[in-house]
Write a protein that holds these residues in place. Sequence first.
Motif, PDB file in Angstrom:
ATOM      1  N   VAL A  39      45.555 -34.620 107.330  1.00  0.00           N
ATOM      2  CA  VAL A  39      46.937 -35.128 106.764  1.00  0.00           C
ATOM      3  C   VAL A  39      47.753 -36.060 107.659  1.00  0.00           C
ATOM      4  O   VAL A  39      48.169 -36.806 107.469  1.00  0.00           O
ATOM      5  CB  VAL A  39      47.639 -34.035 106.252  1.00  0.00           C
ATOM      6  CG1 VAL A  39      48.977 -34.288 105.829  1.00  0.00           C
ATOM      7  CG2 VAL A  39      46.773 -33.159 105.098  1.00  0.00           C
ATOM      8  N   CYS A  43      45.943 -39.055 105.896  1.00  0.00           N
ATOM      9  CA  CYS A  43      46.424 -39.242 104.615  1.00  0.00           C
ATOM     10  C   CYS A  43      48.004 -39.622 104.477  1.00  0.00           C
ATOM     11  O   CYS A  43      48.406 -40.475 103.820  1.00  0.00           O
ATOM     12  CB  CYS A  43      46.417 -37.980 103.883  1.00  0.00           C
ATOM     13  SG  CYS A  43      44.645 -37.655 103.610  1.00  0.00           S
ATOM     14  N   THR A  44      48.936 -38.996 105.479  1.00  0.00           N
ATOM     15  CA  THR A  44      50.247 -39.264 105.256  1.00  0.00           C
ATOM     16  C   THR A  44      50.666 -40.659 106.065  1.00  0.00           C
ATOM     17  O   THR A  44      51.425 -41.368 105.058  1.00  0.00           O
ATOM     18  CB  THR A  44      51.014 -38.322 106.336  1.00  0.00           C
ATOM     19  OG1 THR A  44      50.651 -36.922 105.905  1.00  0.00           O
ATOM     20  CG2 THR A  44      52.603 -38.666 106.249  1.00  0.00           C
ATOM     21  N   LEU A  47      49.911 -42.688 102.859  1.00  0.00           N
ATOM     22  CA  LEU A  47      50.873 -42.684 101.824  1.00  0.00           C
ATOM     23  C   LEU A  47      52.102 -43.441 102.372  1.00  0.00           C
ATOM     24  O   LEU A  47      52.600 -44.288 101.422  1.00  0.00           O
ATOM     25  CB  LEU A  47      51.316 -41.023 101.761  1.00  0.00           C
ATOM     26  CG  LEU A  47      52.414 -40.727 100.769  1.00  0.00           C
ATOM     27  CD1 LEU A  47      52.283 -40.937  99.394  1.00  0.00           C
ATOM     28  CD2 LEU A  47      52.696 -39.393 100.824  1.00  0.00           C
ATOM     29  N   ILE A 173      52.142 -41.410 112.144  1.00  0.00           N
ATOM     30  CA  ILE A 173      53.007 -41.339 110.931  1.00  0.00           C
ATOM     31  C   ILE A 173      54.218 -42.515 111.286  1.00  0.00           C
ATOM     32  O   ILE A 173      54.689 -43.074 110.392  1.00  0.00           O
ATOM     33  CB  ILE A 173      53.857 -39.979 110.946  1.00  0.00           C
ATOM     34  CG1 ILE A 173      52.683 -39.274 110.185  1.00  0.00           C
ATOM     35  CG2 ILE A 173      54.951 -39.898 109.898  1.00  0.00           C
ATOM     36  CD1 ILE A 173      53.285 -37.638 110.267  1.00  0.00           C
ATOM     37  N   GLY A 202      46.456 -41.648 100.366  1.00  0.00           N
ATOM     38  CA  GLY A 202      47.864 -41.421 100.260  1.00  0.00           C
ATOM     39  C   GLY A 202      48.213 -40.020  99.175  1.00  0.00           C
ATOM     40  O   GLY A 202      48.752 -39.192  99.388  1.00  0.00           O
ATOM     41  N   SER A 205      47.561 -36.737 100.364  1.00  0.00           N
ATOM     42  CA  SER A 205      48.466 -36.064 101.528  1.00  0.00           C
ATOM     43  C   SER A 205      49.142 -34.854 100.874  1.00  0.00           C
ATOM     44  O   SER A 205      48.876 -33.577 101.807  1.00  0.00           O
ATOM     45  CB  SER A 205      49.341 -37.122 101.839  1.00  0.00           C
ATOM     46  OG  SER A 205      50.191 -36.566 102.811  1.00  0.00           O
ATOM     47  N   ALA A 209      48.063 -30.982 102.097  1.00  0.00           N
ATOM     48  CA  ALA A 209      49.187 -29.965 102.916  1.00  0.00           C
ATOM     49  C   ALA A 209      49.427 -28.815 102.085  1.00  0.00           C
ATOM     50  O   ALA A 209      49.513 -27.722 103.053  1.00  0.00           O
ATOM     51  CB  ALA A 209      50.561 -30.933 102.883  1.00  0.00           C
ATOM     52  N   ASN A 277      54.944 -30.248 105.045  1.00  0.00           N
ATOM     53  CA  ASN A 277      54.918 -31.394 106.042  1.00  0.00           C
ATOM     54  C   ASN A 277      55.157 -30.717 107.299  1.00  0.00           C
ATOM     55  O   ASN A 277      54.501 -31.030 108.390  1.00  0.00           O
ATOM     56  CB  ASN A 277      55.573 -32.638 105.963  1.00  0.00           C
ATOM     57  CG  ASN A 277      55.371 -33.280 104.345  1.00  0.00           C
ATOM     58  OD1 ASN A 277      55.465 -32.791 103.488  1.00  0.00           O
ATOM     59  ND2 ASN A 277      54.825 -34.448 104.556  1.00  0.00           N
TER      60      ASN A 277
END
Length: 315
Positions: A39, A43-44, A47, A173, A202, A205, A209, A277
């Motif tokens: 994540v 993924c984040t 996103l 990030i 994304g 994410s 999480a 998160n």
Amino acid sequence: MSGVVSGFTVIFLVVSLGYLLGRTGSLGEHASSVLARLVFFVCTPALLIHSLATSDLSVVFSATLAIASASALIVGAAYVVIARLWLRRAVPELVIGALSSSYVNSVNLGLPIAIFVLDDASFIAPLLLFQIVFYSPIALTALDLTALDPVAGPGGKRTSTLKTALVPLRNPILIGGVIGLAVSLVGWTPPQSVMEPLNMLGQASVPLALLTFGLTLTGVAVFKKGQSPRRDIALASVMKMVAMPLVAFALAKWAFGLTGHALFAQVVIAALPTAQNVLVYATRYQRGEVLARDSALMTTLVSIPVIALIAATLA
């Protein structure tokens, strides 16, 4: 109220699935740390790039952005001061606690509530921009510089000041947020062959999480005496579910002159629970993990009656 119930149902179902996967050992003993890193590193950032690159920034820069930013910073700073003076916590734990008290669940719960309760999803966009482009990078920079101890290199050798200063700039990030914002500002639309993979990653994410959150609940006693920082959790939960809505109400009503539905929307946004998160960040840096986990659980449970009370009072 149907939107509130629907949003919380989504959360509890996915978290419960993560808990069951942890109980059965289906994903292995290191599943939570692996998913958290996925994540955090993949993924984040995807996103952020996709969300910001496809956003209309003219809608984002509004009173909602100012109120959400100011209320989060005020509450987060207040937590740091109180926890430092009262609990004597180190900087990494202060950062995780500040996020637990002010970083709201804007996607998997915020969007359903914005659509079904506030009848306007645009209220969430400014919040997303503030949290992913400004708030997260600040917090992650502090964690990079204090939790990872970048000054001490391999074998205990000290690295240069320049390398230490560049550590936060390698944060995925922060990089994702900057790229997405830059693409949106220049008005360039990347090709579909690039945007579609970013969108796919994304979209994973939030559910990942939530699964990570469920996995961390396996085999542990929440709020267990001697293991759980109860005072930290209580402080973060009170700041998140009581102080932040009150600060948002004061700012919206007296600083911006909002009334009616607009005022109601700002307070509801501030009353959203702590985002998962925060647990991902805590797991990544291995600091304040129990604080992040238990604060997210506590505020999620408490937010149900709190949002219901706000709706009955201001809607």
